[in-house]
Design an enzyme around this catalytic site. Structure first.
Site, PDB file in Angstrom:
ATOM      1  N   LYS A 166       0.741  -1.184   0.112  1.00 22.00           N
ATOM      2  CA  LYS A 166      -0.077  -0.066   0.045  1.00 22.00           C
ATOM      3  C   LYS A 166       0.722   1.267   0.246  1.00 22.00           C
ATOM      4  CE  LYS A 166      -4.134  -2.024   2.185  1.00 22.00           C
ATOM      5  NZ  LYS A 166      -5.199  -1.790   3.026  1.00 22.00           N
ATOM      6  N   ASN A 213      -5.005   2.019  -1.543  1.00 24.88           N
ATOM      7  CA  ASN A 213      -5.470   0.802  -2.006  1.00 24.88           C
ATOM      8  C   ASN A 213      -6.402   0.790  -3.019  1.00 24.88           C
ATOM      9  OD1 ASN A 213      -7.840   2.168  -0.949  1.00 24.88           O
ATOM     10  ND2 ASN A 213      -8.946   0.511  -0.456  1.00 24.88           N
ATOM     11  N   ASP A 260     -10.026   2.700   1.919  1.00 23.22           N
ATOM     12  CA  ASP A 260     -10.335   1.988   3.457  1.00 23.22           C
ATOM     13  C   ASP A 260     -10.734   2.946   4.574  1.00 23.22           C
ATOM     14  OD1 ASP A 260      -9.103  -0.391   2.577  1.00 23.22           O
ATOM     15  OD2 ASP A 260      -6.864   0.213   3.121  1.00 23.22           O
ATOM     16  N   GLY A 287      -0.671  -0.067   7.979  1.00 21.41           N
ATOM     17  CA  GLY A 287      -1.687   0.795   7.020  1.00 21.41           C
ATOM     18  C   GLY A 287      -3.164   0.672   7.686  1.00 21.41           C
TER      19      GLY A 287
HETATM   20  N1  LIG Z   1     -11.416  -4.727   7.102  1.00 19.80           N
HETATM   21  C1  LIG Z   1     -10.789  -4.167   6.208  1.00 19.80           C
HETATM   22  O1  LIG Z   1     -11.340  -3.692   5.205  1.00 19.80           O
HETATM   23  C2  LIG Z   1      -9.388  -4.281   6.270  1.00 19.80           C
HETATM   24  C3  LIG Z   1      -8.569  -3.043   5.835  1.00 19.80           C
HETATM   25  C4  LIG Z   1      -7.209  -3.116   5.766  1.00 19.80           C
HETATM   26  C5  LIG Z   1      -6.520  -4.078   6.881  1.00 19.80           C
HETATM   27  N2  LIG Z   1      -7.440  -4.974   7.567  1.00 19.80           N
HETATM   28  C6  LIG Z   1      -7.069  -5.834   8.465  1.00 19.80           C
HETATM   29  O2  LIG Z   1      -6.214  -5.218   9.479  1.00 19.80           O
HETATM   30  C7  LIG Z   1      -4.857  -5.832   9.864  1.00 19.80           C
HETATM   31  C8  LIG Z   1      -3.595  -5.190   9.730  1.00 19.80           C
HETATM   32  O3  LIG Z   1      -3.606  -4.826   8.529  1.00 19.80           O
HETATM   33  P1  LIG Z   1      -2.232  -3.750   7.996  1.00 19.80           P
HETATM   34  O4  LIG Z   1      -2.463  -3.517   6.572  1.00 19.80           O
HETATM   35  O5  LIG Z   1      -2.240  -2.608   8.966  1.00 19.80           O
HETATM   36  O6  LIG Z   1      -1.084  -4.549   8.410  1.00 19.80           O
HETATM   37  P2  LIG Z   1       0.439  -4.216   8.468  1.00 19.80           P
HETATM   38  O7  LIG Z   1       0.671  -2.858   7.817  1.00 19.80           O
HETATM   39  O8  LIG Z   1       1.187  -5.147   8.351  1.00 19.80           O
HETATM   40  O9  LIG Z   1       0.507  -3.720  10.331  1.00 19.80           O
HETATM   41  C9  LIG Z   1       0.450  -4.806  11.126  1.00 19.80           C
HETATM   42  C10 LIG Z   1       0.244  -4.349  12.745  1.00 19.80           C
HETATM   43  O10 LIG Z   1      -0.087  -5.283  13.308  1.00 19.80           O
HETATM   44  C11 LIG Z   1       0.951  -5.488  14.384  1.00 19.80           C
HETATM   45  N3  LIG Z   1       1.484  -6.826  14.683  1.00 19.80           N
HETATM   46  C12 LIG Z   1       1.453  -7.874  13.836  1.00 19.80           C
HETATM   47  N4  LIG Z   1       1.820  -8.933  14.565  1.00 19.80           N
HETATM   48  C13 LIG Z   1       1.624  -8.545  16.006  1.00 19.80           C
HETATM   49  C14 LIG Z   1       1.854  -9.348  17.177  1.00 19.80           C
HETATM   50  N5  LIG Z   1       2.272 -10.678  17.116  1.00 19.80           N
HETATM   51  N6  LIG Z   1       1.965  -8.841  18.298  1.00 19.80           N
HETATM   52  C15 LIG Z   1       1.639  -7.370  18.235  1.00 19.80           C
HETATM   53  N7  LIG Z   1       1.223  -6.663  17.324  1.00 19.80           N
HETATM   54  C16 LIG Z   1       1.412  -7.471  15.892  1.00 19.80           C
HETATM   55  C17 LIG Z   1       2.270  -4.734  13.693  1.00 19.80           C
HETATM   56  O11 LIG Z   1       2.967  -4.271  14.851  1.00 19.80           O
HETATM   57  P3  LIG Z   1       4.573  -3.760  14.514  1.00 19.80           P
HETATM   58  O12 LIG Z   1       4.647  -2.448  14.077  1.00 19.80           O
HETATM   59  O13 LIG Z   1       5.094  -3.936  15.792  1.00 19.80           O
HETATM   60  O14 LIG Z   1       5.308  -4.754  13.724  1.00 19.80           O
HETATM   61  C18 LIG Z   1       1.166  -3.572  13.022  1.00 19.80           C
HETATM   62  O15 LIG Z   1       1.104  -2.530  14.009  1.00 19.80           O
HETATM   63  C19 LIG Z   1      -5.088  -7.333   9.344  1.00 19.80           C
HETATM   64  O16 LIG Z   1      -5.537  -8.104   9.801  1.00 19.80           O
HETATM   65  C20 LIG Z   1      -5.900  -6.918   7.861  1.00 19.80           C
HETATM   66  O17 LIG Z   1      -6.476  -8.023   7.336  1.00 19.80           O
HETATM   67  C21 LIG Z   1      -8.731  -4.815   7.348  1.00 19.80           C
END
Ligand SMILES: NC(=O)c1ccc[n+]([C@@H]2O[C@H](COP(=O)([O-])OP(=O)(O)OC[C@H]3O[C@@H](n4cnc5c(N)ncnc54)[C@H](OP(=O)(O)O)[C@@H]3O)[C@@H](O)[C@H]2O)c1
Length: 283
Positions: free
Chosen positions: A67, A88, A103, A130
């Site tokens: 993204k 996105n 988003d 993101g």
């Molecule tokens: N509903 C929707 O339309 C929608 C849209 C976008 C995303 N999402 C969901 O939102 C979630 C995150 O997406 P993203 O795009 O933000 O991913 P991302 O950019 O990879 O960020 C992941 C986040 O989760 C944290 N994290 C990952 N593993 C962890 C662990 N074991 N313990 C504590 N923190 C952890 C990371 O912390 P660190 O910074 O410490 O690595 C970071 O803050 C996903 O499940 C995705 O499917 C949903």
């Protein structure tokens, strides 16, 4: 036939093609939406070159982890993308790539549907990726004045201040163990609890037993009910998962690609219903 794509890394369980192809068929648009897994930024570059050459490609969606990387290849970005620094949705227009972020709109609409008012509420956001950026920007656009953010990696949370410095307070993650804080709304934007690690929960409700939040939101939609949401429901707290956000962000992307098509609430309800059944099959 026109072509649309979702690009990202692990798309095996993605239900986006179902959502988009259902909308395309409803409006008899001669186009197909497909998933395309890209393993690194070199493949991302090749994909962009293909898009520019292929006259049938209308646009594409982007998910984890591209993204932010995609912005390097875009000719213009919307005002939202300029602030959020993540896109996105991309539309190809006169050979140029225009970047958008739907988003945050999906998130905002899903909250509005639940009648959640964020003004003057104390809001805690877990995570700083993101999804957190879109969430915080959505909260800001809904009038939130103060948003607390806690993330496993503190420095990454600090960087969110580049997005919206005025309303953000960054907390060390250990502070979540201090019961004297109270939040009205808690939003999980981390991937903790996502399939297949469905037992994991990013928040300990026991510490806040005396002052629980009134509403919690999990951006995860697979599973539909994460451990985080289950624990909240046990305590009588209202909950919402990320499925509606997913559907609404897709609807907004379709409008960007094909003009202001009138996607009525009945169609959205039908898509949501079918998505729920599809996700339930993975569980
Ligand atoms: N509903 C929707 O339309 C929608 C849209 C976008 C995303 N999402 C969901 O939102 C979630 C995150 O997406 P993203 O795009 O933000 O991913 P991302 O950019 O990879 O960020 C992941 C986040 O989760 C944290 N994290 C990952 N593993 C962890 C662990 N074991 N313990 C504590 N923190 C952890 C990371 O912390 P660190 O910074 O410490 O690595 C970071 O803050 C996903 O499940 C995705 O499917 C949903």
């Amino acid at each position: 036939m026109k072509k649309l794509f979702l690009i990202g890394k692990s798309l095996k369980h993605s239900i986006s093609p179902f959502i988009h192809n259902r909308i395309l068929s409803e409006f008899e648009i001669d186009a197909i939406y497909s998933n395309l897994e890209l393993s690194d930024t070199e493949e991302l570059k090749e994909f962009v070159e293909m898009v520019k050459k292929d006259k049938d490609v209308v646009g594409f969606n982007i998910t984890i982890p591209y993204k932010e990387d995609i912005l390097k290849f875009c000719d213009e970005v919307s005002e939202d993308v300029r602030i959020i620094k993540a896109a996105n949705t991309v539309k190809k227009e006169d050979g140029k790539l225009l970047a958008y972020n739907t988003d945050w709109i999906g998130f905002k609409k899903s909250l509005e549907d639940r009648g959640v008012d964020v003004k003057d509420k104390k809001i805690l956001v877990l995570g700083s990726g993101g999804a957190a950026k879109a969430c915080i920007y959505g909260l800001y656009r809904m009038g939130a004045k103060e948003v607390f953010v806690a993330n496993r990696t503190y420095e990454k949370a600090e960087r969110l201040k580049e997005v919206l410095q005025d309303i953000l307070k960054i907390l060390p993650i250990e502070w979540l163990r201090r019961y004297e804080f109270k939040y009205d709304i808690i939003i999980n934007t981390t991937s903790v609890g996502m399939f297949p690690n469905i037992e994991n929960n990013p928040f300990d409700f026991e510490i806040y037993e005396q002052s629980p939040p009134v509403f919690v939101y999990d951006m995860i939609y697979n599973p539909l009910k994460t451990a985080f949401l289950k624990e909240a429901e046990k305590r009588g707290i209202k909950t919402e998962n990320g499925l509606k956000m997913l559907v609404y962000q897709a609807v907004e992307a379709e409008k960007i690609w094909f003009g202001d098509i009138d996607i009525v609430s009945n169609l959205i309800a039908e898509i949501l219903n079918q998505c729920e059944r599809k996700v339930a099959q993975f569980e």
